[in-house]
Scaffold this motif. Structure first.
Motif, PDB file in Angstrom:
ATOM      1  N   PRO A  96       0.822  -1.212   0.000  1.00  0.00           N
ATOM      2  CA  PRO A  96       0.000   0.000   0.000  1.00  0.00           C
ATOM      3  C   PRO A  96       0.858   1.265   0.000  1.00  0.00           C
ATOM      4  O   PRO A  96       0.453   2.292  -0.551  1.00  0.00           O
ATOM      5  CB  PRO A  96      -0.812  -0.089   1.295  1.00  0.00           C
ATOM      6  N   SER A  97       2.058   1.190   0.575  1.00  0.00           N
ATOM      7  CA  SER A  97       2.938   2.360   0.622  1.00  0.00           C
ATOM      8  C   SER A  97       3.543   2.696  -0.742  1.00  0.00           C
ATOM      9  O   SER A  97       4.061   3.786  -0.939  1.00  0.00           O
ATOM     10  CB  SER A  97       4.060   2.149   1.643  1.00  0.00           C
ATOM     11  N   ASN A  98       3.453   1.775  -1.711  1.00  0.00           N
ATOM     12  CA  ASN A  98       3.962   2.029  -3.057  1.00  0.00           C
ATOM     13  C   ASN A  98       2.846   2.685  -3.873  1.00  0.00           C
ATOM     14  O   ASN A  98       2.272   2.099  -4.784  1.00  0.00           O
ATOM     15  CB  ASN A  98       4.444   0.724  -3.698  1.00  0.00           C
ATOM     16  N   GLU A  99       2.554   3.929  -3.520  1.00  0.00           N
ATOM     17  CA  GLU A  99       1.395   4.624  -4.077  1.00  0.00           C
ATOM     18  C   GLU A  99       1.474   4.803  -5.592  1.00  0.00           C
ATOM     19  O   GLU A  99       0.457   4.717  -6.283  1.00  0.00           O
ATOM     20  CB  GLU A  99       1.223   5.976  -3.387  1.00  0.00           C
ATOM     21  N   ARG A 100       2.671   5.037  -6.124  1.00  0.00           N
ATOM     22  CA  ARG A 100       2.810   5.201  -7.582  1.00  0.00           C
ATOM     23  C   ARG A 100       2.429   3.913  -8.304  1.00  0.00           C
ATOM     24  O   ARG A 100       1.763   3.949  -9.342  1.00  0.00           O
ATOM     25  CB  ARG A 100       4.239   5.597  -7.951  1.00  0.00           C
ATOM     26  N   ALA A 101       2.857   2.782  -7.759  1.00  0.00           N
ATOM     27  CA  ALA A 101       2.523   1.505  -8.390  1.00  0.00           C
ATOM     28  C   ALA A 101       1.026   1.224  -8.277  1.00  0.00           C
ATOM     29  O   ALA A 101       0.394   0.804  -9.253  1.00  0.00           O
ATOM     30  CB  ALA A 101       3.325   0.375  -7.751  1.00  0.00           C
ATOM     31  N   VAL A 102       0.455   1.466  -7.105  1.00  0.00           N
ATOM     32  CA  VAL A 102      -0.986   1.254  -6.922  1.00  0.00           C
ATOM     33  C   VAL A 102      -1.764   2.091  -7.935  1.00  0.00           C
ATOM     34  O   VAL A 102      -2.685   1.600  -8.587  1.00  0.00           O
ATOM     35  CB  VAL A 102      -1.415   1.581  -5.470  1.00  0.00           C
ATOM     36  N   GLU A 103      -1.367   3.337  -8.093  1.00  0.00           N
ATOM     37  CA  GLU A 103      -2.024   4.229  -9.054  1.00  0.00           C
ATOM     38  C   GLU A 103      -1.875   3.702 -10.486  1.00  0.00           C
ATOM     39  O   GLU A 103      -2.826   3.716 -11.271  1.00  0.00           O
ATOM     40  CB  GLU A 103      -1.417   5.627  -8.935  1.00  0.00           C
ATOM     41  N   LEU A 104      -0.674   3.230 -10.836  1.00  0.00           N
ATOM     42  CA  LEU A 104      -0.438   2.682 -12.175  1.00  0.00           C
ATOM     43  C   LEU A 104      -1.334   1.469 -12.428  1.00  0.00           C
ATOM     44  O   LEU A 104      -1.980   1.377 -13.473  1.00  0.00           O
ATOM     45  CB  LEU A 104       1.033   2.292 -12.342  1.00  0.00           C
ATOM     46  N   TYR A 105      -1.392   0.545 -11.476  1.00  0.00           N
ATOM     47  CA  TYR A 105      -2.216  -0.651 -11.660  1.00  0.00           C
ATOM     48  C   TYR A 105      -3.692  -0.279 -11.815  1.00  0.00           C
ATOM     49  O   TYR A 105      -4.378  -0.815 -12.684  1.00  0.00           O
ATOM     50  CB  TYR A 105      -2.012  -1.630 -10.506  1.00  0.00           C
ATOM     51  N   ARG A 106      -4.153   0.638 -11.004  1.00  0.00           N
ATOM     52  CA  ARG A 106      -5.564   1.054 -11.110  1.00  0.00           C
ATOM     53  C   ARG A 106      -5.812   1.731 -12.456  1.00  0.00           C
ATOM     54  O   ARG A 106      -6.868   1.526 -13.073  1.00  0.00           O
ATOM     55  CB  ARG A 106      -5.925   1.962  -9.945  1.00  0.00           C
ATOM     56  N   PHE A 108      -4.517   1.013 -15.192  1.00  0.00           N
ATOM     57  CA  PHE A 108      -4.597  -0.038 -16.214  1.00  0.00           C
ATOM     58  C   PHE A 108      -5.774  -0.988 -15.995  1.00  0.00           C
ATOM     59  O   PHE A 108      -5.871  -2.011 -16.656  1.00  0.00           O
ATOM     60  CB  PHE A 108      -3.288  -0.819 -16.281  1.00  0.00           C
ATOM     61  N   GLY A 109      -6.643  -0.654 -15.050  1.00  0.00           N
ATOM     62  CA  GLY A 109      -7.850  -1.451 -14.864  1.00  0.00           C
ATOM     63  C   GLY A 109      -7.729  -2.609 -13.893  1.00  0.00           C
ATOM     64  O   GLY A 109      -8.641  -3.441 -13.814  1.00  0.00           O
ATOM     65  N   PHE A 110      -6.635  -2.676 -13.166  1.00  0.00           N
ATOM     66  CA  PHE A 110      -6.536  -3.704 -12.132  1.00  0.00           C
ATOM     67  C   PHE A 110      -7.493  -3.329 -11.007  1.00  0.00           C
ATOM     68  O   PHE A 110      -7.705  -2.152 -10.715  1.00  0.00           O
ATOM     69  CB  PHE A 110      -5.105  -3.788 -11.573  1.00  0.00           C
ATOM     70  N   ARG A 111      -8.067  -4.339 -10.375  1.00  0.00           N
ATOM     71  CA  ARG A 111      -8.959  -4.082  -9.249  1.00  0.00           C
ATOM     72  C   ARG A 111      -8.448  -4.834  -8.028  1.00  0.00           C
ATOM     73  O   ARG A 111      -7.930  -5.956  -8.150  1.00  0.00           O
ATOM     74  CB  ARG A 111     -10.386  -4.477  -9.579  1.00  0.00           C
ATOM     75  N   GLN A 112      -8.591  -4.215  -6.882  1.00  0.00           N
ATOM     76  CA  GLN A 112      -8.157  -4.869  -5.644  1.00  0.00           C
ATOM     77  C   GLN A 112      -9.185  -5.916  -5.269  1.00  0.00           C
ATOM     78  O   GLN A 112     -10.379  -5.630  -5.178  1.00  0.00           O
ATOM     79  CB  GLN A 112      -7.994  -3.859  -4.511  1.00  0.00           C
ATOM     80  N   ILE A 113      -8.702  -7.151  -5.054  1.00  0.00           N
ATOM     81  CA  ILE A 113      -9.604  -8.250  -4.713  1.00  0.00           C
ATOM     82  C   ILE A 113      -9.347  -8.798  -3.312  1.00  0.00           C
ATOM     83  O   ILE A 113     -10.064  -9.687  -2.868  1.00  0.00           O
ATOM     84  CB  ILE A 113      -9.517  -9.396  -5.749  1.00  0.00           C
ATOM     85  N   GLY A 114      -8.340  -8.273  -2.626  1.00  0.00           N
ATOM     86  CA  GLY A 114      -8.072  -8.750  -1.278  1.00  0.00           C
ATOM     87  C   GLY A 114      -6.827  -8.118  -0.700  1.00  0.00           C
ATOM     88  O   GLY A 114      -6.194  -7.259  -1.321  1.00  0.00           O
ATOM     89  N   THR A 115      -6.504  -8.556   0.504  1.00  0.00           N
ATOM     90  CA  THR A 115      -5.321  -8.080   1.218  1.00  0.00           C
ATOM     91  C   THR A 115      -4.645  -9.267   1.877  1.00  0.00           C
ATOM     92  O   THR A 115      -5.313 -10.101   2.490  1.00  0.00           O
ATOM     93  CB  THR A 115      -5.723  -7.058   2.304  1.00  0.00           C
ATOM     94  N   ARG A 116      -3.342  -9.368   1.726  1.00  0.00           N
ATOM     95  CA  ARG A 116      -2.550 -10.377   2.442  1.00  0.00           C
ATOM     96  C   ARG A 116      -1.934  -9.667   3.646  1.00  0.00           C
ATOM     97  O   ARG A 116      -1.038  -8.844   3.486  1.00  0.00           O
ATOM     98  CB  ARG A 116      -1.461 -10.956   1.553  1.00  0.00           C
ATOM     99  N   LYS A 117      -2.430  -9.985   4.828  1.00  0.00           N
ATOM    100  CA  LYS A 117      -1.945  -9.344   6.055  1.00  0.00           C
ATOM    101  C   LYS A 117      -0.486  -9.714   6.306  1.00  0.00           C
ATOM    102  O   LYS A 117      -0.108 -10.887   6.230  1.00  0.00           O
ATOM    103  CB  LYS A 117      -2.801  -9.767   7.253  1.00  0.00           C
ATOM    104  N   GLY A 118       0.343  -8.704   6.563  1.00  0.00           N
ATOM    105  CA  GLY A 118       1.741  -8.926   6.905  1.00  0.00           C
ATOM    106  C   GLY A 118       2.547  -9.624   5.820  1.00  0.00           C
ATOM    107  O   GLY A 118       3.504 -10.328   6.099  1.00  0.00           O
TER     108      GLY A 118
END
Length: 153
Positions: free
Chosen positions: A112-122, A124-134
């Motif tokens: 989540p701290s890699n905000e530039r990558a998260v923005e890039l993936y979104r 391109f139409g990637f959607r968040q489907i879950g979270t892996r804790k730790g």
């Protein structure tokens, strides 16, 4: 000078690239993959690519495919070239290689701290489907991994 711009080109990663790819990864990550991780990816037959600008290696990607799904394991662009569209080119190339290899869907995890990558993936139409804790090691404790997917067909 004629003002001609050198085009960046993709090449399959090979043994000669391993030291440069590992050095690039180490310059990008606090907890980088080792040279051995990249070598193992080559040996396993994953889709592993480098992006070169002139003779300089400026990016890489690693995609593992299983049946009709693919997983973007690692991707990186030299800090000097970030923000110039090379990350988007790397991601498009990784998606196209996965699709041509028979994958209908591409998965990835990102901090989540890699905000530039998260923005890039979104973008391109990637959607968040879950979270892996730790999922990721962090300077203090662990950081979650956001799980994204995208249909490639």
């Amino acid at each position: 000078m004629s003002g001609l711009k050198i085009a960046a080109e993709f090449f399959p990663m090979n043994e000669r690239d391993l030291d440069a790819v590992a050095a690039l990864e180490a310059s990008l990550q606090i907890f980088p993959w080792s040279r051995g991780n990249f070598e193992d990816s080559l040996t396993a037959g994953y889709s592993v690519w480098v992006l070169r600008l002139g003779g300089d290696l400026i990016g890489f990607s690693v995609v593992m495919s299983v049946i009709d799904e693919a997983h973007l394991l690692n991707i990186g662009v030299c800090k000097r070239y970030q923000g110039q569209g090379y990350g988007a080119r790397m991601l498009r190339h990784a998606m196209e290689c996965a699709r041509l290899g028979g994958a209908a869907k591409l998965f990835l995890e990102v901090r989540p701290s890699n905000e530039r990558a998260v923005e890039l993936y979104r973008h391109f139409g990637f959607r968040q489907i879950g979270t892996r804790k730790g999922y990721y090691p962090a300077v203090v404790g662990r950081e979650d991994g956001l799980i994204f997917d995208k249909e490639l067909a």
